[in-house]
Design a protein around this motif. Structure first.
Motif, PDB file in Angstrom:
ATOM      1  N   PRO A 129       1.922  74.589 -86.164  1.00 51.68           N
ATOM      2  CA  PRO A 129       2.653  73.292 -86.553  1.00 51.68           C
ATOM      3  C   PRO A 129       2.565  72.299 -85.549  1.00 51.68           C
ATOM      4  O   PRO A 129       2.045  72.496 -84.240  1.00 51.68           O
ATOM      5  N   PRO A 130       2.407  70.966 -86.116  1.00 48.69           N
ATOM      6  CA  PRO A 130       2.032  69.867 -84.902  1.00 48.69           C
ATOM      7  C   PRO A 130       3.064  69.873 -83.563  1.00 48.69           C
ATOM      8  O   PRO A 130       4.232  70.141 -83.786  1.00 48.69           O
ATOM      9  N   MET A 131       2.525  69.355 -82.473  1.00 56.44           N
ATOM     10  CA  MET A 131       3.479  69.339 -81.465  1.00 56.44           C
ATOM     11  C   MET A 131       4.315  68.302 -81.742  1.00 56.44           C
ATOM     12  O   MET A 131       3.743  67.376 -82.351  1.00 56.44           O
ATOM     13  N   PRO A 132       5.483  68.339 -81.020  1.00 54.35           N
ATOM     14  CA  PRO A 132       6.177  67.248 -81.176  1.00 54.35           C
ATOM     15  C   PRO A 132       5.829  65.976 -80.625  1.00 54.35           C
ATOM     16  O   PRO A 132       5.346  66.078 -79.426  1.00 54.35           O
ATOM     17  N   GLY A 133       6.621  64.943 -80.900  1.00 62.88           N
ATOM     18  CA  GLY A 133       6.417  63.531 -80.207  1.00 62.88           C
ATOM     19  C   GLY A 133       5.077  63.054 -80.423  1.00 62.88           C
ATOM     20  O   GLY A 133       4.235  63.478 -81.209  1.00 62.88           O
ATOM     21  N   PRO A 134       4.706  61.913 -79.824  1.00 63.63           N
ATOM     22  CA  PRO A 134       3.281  61.094 -80.143  1.00 63.63           C
ATOM     23  C   PRO A 134       2.081  61.997 -79.643  1.00 63.63           C
ATOM     24  O   PRO A 134       2.344  62.731 -78.508  1.00 63.63           O
TER      25      PRO A 134
END
Length: 384
Positions: A129-134
């Protein structure tokens, strides 16, 4: 696994909440009591009915790792155990540890990146899953207790640069990210490593781009960062590794030196002191720990692998069997006690190289089929 303290704490907190509701509504208080009873029952119930917990834990540990995200949703007891450090210990005793390579790779369009996991053969892979945040750069990556930790870094949003102090953890058993305690000082391009179960973050650059000499350590049990003795001079663009209970910091630059530093800063957690050596690598473009030795590649010499032995502080130079361009560039990975060299040029002529330090003389180098889906930015190895 939650113990008596967990139950007492939940009961105490719930009682405080419900005692306030009693004054307002008797019916609501009865509902709250039922909920409280359910929480306590869930924490104290056996992992598997009719079986002792030690047998139940062994049974759960025998399940292939790919099933754990679903199993963690069965109940709180299962989820708590699967998240714990004890779970990896039980899987190790059961001979069920699986070694996977986690690669941060560039997307096909080159506009972003993503983490993907490859098994030891390279034939199985899945996308995290994508890393949190920008999206960030200049961050550190560490493996701690079988979890991937992504530390600090900086992001650019609408032309504005923001330096982070965030710490994120990826749990491969749950296939999910969570946010942990933030660092005391936001930083990027710093050195980080694990020593004796603790994470050390050293130097780097701060919010205004200034070089840092500050050092802090993360305690996973307390979920807390603590400042410790600083470096003798600021240092950024450096890297670190831990071996034999000590932290080694090398490479990078200092605002007090011209060019790259050959000094190696060595920290002893036992003595809480820093020492210096003068025998380090400079302008390192890739590094990885192979056993108890450090493997490096310098920008000025990409045709040789530099191997550092901390036992006698010596370096060994091993030629890399590469033809063609002298500046191919590599990223390193570790699997099954062997070093993987992923080329940074997207050319079919360049394969992944494998270095086996235990092979017979003349057979240390081979080509390997393991290859990320895109350009490799960094890797970590997780055995869990």
């Amino acid at each position: 696994m939650p113990g008596p303290y967990c139950v007492k704490k939940q009961i105490k907190e719930s009682d405080m909440c419900f005692s306030q509701l009693v004054e307002q509504d008797t019916t609501t208080a009865k509902s709250g009591s039922l909920l409280l009873s359910k929480i306590a029952e869930d924490c104290q119930s056996p992992i598997l009915p009719e079986l002792p917990d030690d047998v139940s834990k062994h049974c759960l540990a025998l399940v292939p790792r790919s099933h754990y995200p679903v199993m963690a949703a069965v109940c709180k007891r299962w989820r708590s155990f699967i998240k714990s450090k004890e779970f990896i210990t039980v899987r190790k005793l059961a001979g069920m540890l699986e070694e996977w390579l986690y690669v941060l790779t560039l997307d096909a369009e080159g506009k972003g990146s993503h983490w993907e996991a490859l098994d030891c053969s390279g034939h199985k892979r899945y996308r995290l899953p994508p890393m949190p945040g920008p999206a960030k750069a200049g961050f550190g990556v560490i493996v701690l207790n079988g979890k991937l930790m992504v530390i600090a870094g900086y992001s650019v949003v609408d032309g504005m640069t923001s330096v982070s102090a965030d710490l994120y953890r990826y749990d491969s058993f749950l296939n999910s990210w969570s946010k942990l305690a933030s660092m005391n000082i936001p930083r990027y391009d710093f050195a980080c490593a694990e020593v004796n179960g603790m994470i050390y973050a050293v130097g780097g650059c701060g919010t205004d781009g200034e070089s840092l000499s500050s050092v802090e350590v993360y305690d996973p049990d307390a979920n807390k960062w603590t400042m410790i003795e600083s470096l003798r001079r600021p240092r950024w663009g450096c890297f670190a590794y831990g071996v034999e209970g000590k932290l080694y910091v090398m490479g990078g630059r200092s605002s007090f030196t011209i060019g790259n530093s050959r000094f190696v800063d060595v920290y002893s957690p036992e003595r809480h002191t820093w020492q210096q050596m003068k025998n380090g690598c400079v302008m390192v473009i890739a590094h990885a720990v192979l056993g108890k030795k450090l493997c490096c590649m310098e920008w000025k010499n990409e045709r040789k692998l530099a191997i550092f032995n901390p036992t006698d502080n010596s370096w060994k130079m091993v030629p890399v069997p590469v033809t063609g361009s002298s500046s191919i560039g590599f990223r390193f990975g570790i699997l099954n006690g062997k070093l993987l060299l992923f080329p940074l040029q997207d050319d079919p002529a360049y394969n992944t190289l494998l270095y086996d330090p235990n092979a017979a003389s003349g057979s240390e180098w081979q080509t390997c089929e393991i290859k990320p889906s895109g350009l490799c930015l960094c890797t970590v190895t997780i055995k869990a």
